[in-house]
Design a protein around this motif. Structure first.
Motif, PDB file in Angstrom:
ATOM      1  N   UNK A 156       0.805  -1.218   0.000  1.00 38.73           N
ATOM      2  CA  UNK A 156       0.000   0.000   0.000  1.00 38.73           C
ATOM      3  C   UNK A 156       0.843   1.275   0.000  1.00 38.73           C
ATOM      4  N   UNK A 157       1.840   1.416   0.878  1.00 38.86           N
ATOM      5  CA  UNK A 157       2.661   2.637   0.800  1.00 38.86           C
ATOM      6  C   UNK A 157       3.326   2.810  -0.558  1.00 38.86           C
ATOM      7  N   UNK A 158       3.790   1.718  -1.147  1.00 41.11           N
ATOM      8  CA  UNK A 158       4.448   1.817  -2.452  1.00 41.11           C
ATOM      9  C   UNK A 158       3.467   2.314  -3.519  1.00 41.11           C
ATOM     10  N   UNK A 159       2.242   1.802  -3.476  1.00 40.21           N
ATOM     11  CA  UNK A 159       1.222   2.230  -4.437  1.00 40.21           C
ATOM     12  C   UNK A 159       0.914   3.718  -4.237  1.00 40.21           C
ATOM     13  N   UNK A 160       0.806   4.137  -2.986  1.00 40.13           N
ATOM     14  CA  UNK A 160       0.497   5.546  -2.711  1.00 40.13           C
ATOM     15  C   UNK A 160       1.538   6.491  -3.295  1.00 40.13           C
ATOM     16  N   UNK A 161       2.796   6.078  -3.278  1.00 33.63           N
ATOM     17  CA  UNK A 161       3.865   6.973  -3.725  1.00 33.63           C
ATOM     18  C   UNK A 161       4.255   6.788  -5.191  1.00 33.63           C
ATOM     19  N   UNK A 162       3.913   5.670  -5.803  1.00 32.99           N
ATOM     20  CA  UNK A 162       4.367   5.427  -7.175  1.00 32.99           C
ATOM     21  C   UNK A 162       3.252   5.480  -8.209  1.00 32.99           C
ATOM     22  N   UNK A 163       1.995   5.375  -7.789  1.00 30.55           N
ATOM     23  CA  UNK A 163       0.874   5.436  -8.730  1.00 30.55           C
ATOM     24  C   UNK A 163       0.332   6.860  -8.766  1.00 30.55           C
ATOM     25  N   UNK A 164       0.513   7.585  -9.876  1.00 27.48           N
ATOM     26  CA  UNK A 164       0.051   8.975  -9.940  1.00 27.48           C
ATOM     27  C   UNK A 164      -1.439   9.135  -9.658  1.00 27.48           C
ATOM     28  N   UNK A 165      -2.236   8.103  -9.941  1.00 25.66           N
ATOM     29  CA  UNK A 165      -3.681   8.204  -9.726  1.00 25.66           C
ATOM     30  C   UNK A 165      -4.025   8.387  -8.251  1.00 25.66           C
ATOM     31  N   UNK A 166      -3.151   7.926  -7.351  1.00 27.39           N
ATOM     32  CA  UNK A 166      -3.424   8.056  -5.921  1.00 27.39           C
ATOM     33  C   UNK A 166      -3.430   9.518  -5.479  1.00 27.39           C
ATOM     34  N   UNK A 167      -2.659  10.335  -6.156  1.00 22.82           N
ATOM     35  CA  UNK A 167      -2.555  11.743  -5.752  1.00 22.82           C
ATOM     36  C   UNK A 167      -3.804  12.532  -6.109  1.00 22.82           C
ATOM     37  N   UNK A 168      -4.587  12.021  -7.032  1.00 12.50           N
ATOM     38  CA  UNK A 168      -5.868  12.662  -7.335  1.00 12.50           C
ATOM     39  C   UNK A 168      -7.022  11.943  -6.642  1.00 12.50           C
ATOM     40  N   UNK A 169      -6.857  10.658  -6.357  1.00  8.48           N
ATOM     41  CA  UNK A 169      -7.916   9.913  -5.655  1.00  8.48           C
ATOM     42  C   UNK A 169      -8.097  10.454  -4.241  1.00  8.48           C
ATOM     43  N   UNK A 170      -6.993  10.671  -3.521  1.00  2.39           N
ATOM     44  CA  UNK A 170      -7.070  11.180  -2.154  1.00  2.39           C
ATOM     45  C   UNK A 170      -7.224  12.697  -2.182  1.00  2.39           C
ATOM     46  N   UNK A 171      -8.290  13.192  -1.551  1.00  2.76           N
ATOM     47  CA  UNK A 171      -8.485  14.645  -1.489  1.00  2.76           C
ATOM     48  C   UNK A 171      -7.343  15.308  -0.734  1.00  2.76           C
ATOM     49  N   UNK A 172      -6.815  14.616   0.281  1.00  5.37           N
ATOM     50  CA  UNK A 172      -5.656  15.120   1.026  1.00  5.37           C
ATOM     51  C   UNK A 172      -4.583  14.042   0.978  1.00  5.37           C
ATOM     52  N   UNK A 173      -3.973  13.935  -0.200  1.00  2.41           N
ATOM     53  CA  UNK A 173      -2.980  12.869  -0.390  1.00  2.41           C
ATOM     54  C   UNK A 173      -1.822  13.002   0.578  1.00  2.41           C
ATOM     55  N   UNK A 174      -1.348  14.212   0.836  1.00  2.00           N
ATOM     56  CA  UNK A 174      -0.166  14.402   1.674  1.00  2.00           C
ATOM     57  C   UNK A 174      -0.383  13.857   3.083  1.00  2.00           C
ATOM     58  N   UNK A 175      -1.525  14.153   3.674  1.00  2.00           N
ATOM     59  CA  UNK A 175      -1.791  13.652   5.032  1.00  2.00           C
ATOM     60  C   UNK A 175      -1.865  12.136   5.042  1.00  2.00           C
ATOM     61  N   UNK A 176      -2.552  11.566   4.063  1.00  2.00           N
ATOM     62  CA  UNK A 176      -2.650  10.112   3.991  1.00  2.00           C
ATOM     63  C   UNK A 176      -1.287   9.465   3.790  1.00  2.00           C
ATOM     64  N   UNK A 177      -0.477  10.060   2.911  1.00  2.00           N
ATOM     65  CA  UNK A 177       0.854   9.507   2.652  1.00  2.00           C
ATOM     66  C   UNK A 177       1.748   9.632   3.877  1.00  2.00           C
ATOM     67  N   UNK A 178       1.637  10.739   4.600  1.00  2.00           N
ATOM     68  CA  UNK A 178       2.429  10.911   5.811  1.00  2.00           C
ATOM     69  C   UNK A 178       2.057   9.862   6.860  1.00  2.00           C
ATOM     70  N   UNK A 179       0.785   9.529   6.939  1.00  2.00           N
ATOM     71  CA  UNK A 179       0.352   8.480   7.877  1.00  2.00           C
ATOM     72  C   UNK A 179       0.971   7.137   7.480  1.00  2.00           C
ATOM     73  N   UNK A 180       1.004   6.852   6.182  1.00  2.00           N
ATOM     74  CA  UNK A 180       1.618   5.610   5.713  1.00  2.00           C
ATOM     75  C   UNK A 180       3.096   5.536   6.096  1.00  2.00           C
ATOM     76  N   UNK A 181       3.794   6.671   5.945  1.00  2.00           N
ATOM     77  CA  UNK A 181       5.210   6.710   6.310  1.00  2.00           C
ATOM     78  C   UNK A 181       5.371   6.490   7.810  1.00  2.00           C
ATOM     79  N   UNK A 182       4.512   7.116   8.606  1.00  4.62           N
ATOM     80  CA  UNK A 182       4.582   6.963  10.057  1.00  4.62           C
ATOM     81  C   UNK A 182       4.292   5.522  10.478  1.00  4.62           C
ATOM     82  N   UNK A 183       3.378   4.864   9.771  1.00  2.92           N
ATOM     83  CA  UNK A 183       3.096   3.459  10.070  1.00  2.92           C
ATOM     84  C   UNK A 183       4.279   2.569   9.707  1.00  2.92           C
ATOM     85  N   UNK A 184       4.955   2.899   8.610  1.00  2.00           N
ATOM     86  CA  UNK A 184       6.168   2.165   8.254  1.00  2.00           C
ATOM     87  C   UNK A 184       7.248   2.357   9.312  1.00  2.00           C
ATOM     88  N   UNK A 185       7.350   3.567   9.859  1.00  4.57           N
ATOM     89  CA  UNK A 185       8.313   3.838  10.919  1.00  4.57           C
ATOM     90  C   UNK A 185       8.038   2.945  12.129  1.00  4.57           C
TER      91      UNK A 185
END
Length: 289
Positions: A156-185
């Protein structure tokens, strides 16, 4: 033969192997600009392995011993076969760690049964590192057709950062992606020597400047509950609550479901999306995926 001969040979071996790899081979974007060295640069190998460039440089120069976990990650980054990997460990005077690797995760039968019964609710099962182990058809319609993604990249984190469609699917992509990074941490604290996690972090750090910056901030988060707004290309805006169920039989497996309050616009749009998914014949996962 000098006392440092094995380390010197190890350094030459690493240098030769990285010279044979192209950026495209390891998933890096090619800029088209001339490269001053054949194959990968030292800093690229270091970032993919989540170690410092200075540390890796010392290894190539025969001036430092490498730990078994670092050798394990370098073997994966440099795409070494079994013989080359064994040789690398032999030069370093280390015992191979292959037998201690965790086996491939498979979705727990109990979670699979729950997933099979969820026909009107998008749901996925994630394992270690956010690997996607299973999903239902509505999740494929909501996020992406996971069956089209090679299993080794079904993360899931890889898809969020490598699939351009995710950046338009998520209304607030940055917050969602930051949560994914924090979960990986959080995952990295639990399994600091997981070679696949180290490899994933190294790859995403090289491919995405935002990932690298957020990873360096050391924020952590557990998989719990939350709300996300999606701009779906078929049914429009969806405001979804998400919740996580952890399997007692394998605490590293989590069932995530997206729901909406009955009678809400999103609840109705999910019904429309389910009908659309049925028409598209989007595949759910099976235990054999």
């Amino acid at each position: 033969m000098t006392a440092n001969a094995p380390l010197n040979e190890l350094g030459e071996f690493l240098k030769k192997r990285r010279s044979e790899l192209s950026p495209r081979t390891v998933g890096l974007r090619e800029t088209g600009k001339p490269r001053r060295v054949e194959g990968l640069r030292r800093e690229e190998v270091a970032q993919l392995a989540s170690i410092s460039t200075d540390y890796y440089t010392r290894l190539e120069q025969g001036r430092m011993q490498a730990s078994a976990p670092v050798l394990d990650v370098l073997a994966r980054v440099l795409h070494l076969d079994d013989d080359e990997r064994g040789y690398l460990f032999q030069l370093a005077g280390k015992t191979t760690t292959r037998t201690r690797r965790r086996g491939r995760q498979k979705v727990q039968p109990q979670l699979q049964r729950v997933l099979d019964d969820l026909t009107a609710t998008p749901a996925i099962v994630q394992g270690r590192r956010g690997d996607i182990l299973a999903w239902n058809a509505l999740a494929a319609a909501l996020v992406t057709d996971f069956s089209r993604i090679p299993e080794k990249h079904r993360n899931y984190p890889r898809i969020q950062f490598t699939d351009p469609a995710m950046r338009t699917l998520y209304a607030d992509w940055e917050t969602s992606a930051q949560i994914s990074v924090a979960q990986l941490r959080m995952e990295a604290a639990k399994y600091p020597e997981d070679p696949r996690l180290i490899e994933l972090v190294g790859e995403l750090s090289l491919r995405d400047e935002q990932f690298a910056r957020w990873w360096g901030e050391h924020h952590v988060a557990a998989r719990t509950v939350g709300t996300k707004t999606l701009n779906h290309p078929v049914v429009g805006e969806l405001v979804l609550d998400w919740d996580t169920l952890t399997a007692n039989t394998d605490p590293d497996q989590h069932l995530t479901v997206w729901t909406a309050a009955p009678g809400s616009p999103t609840h109705e749009r999910l019904r429309i999306l389910a009908s659309w998914a049925a028409d598209q014949d989007l595949p759910a996962s099976s235990p054999l995926n």
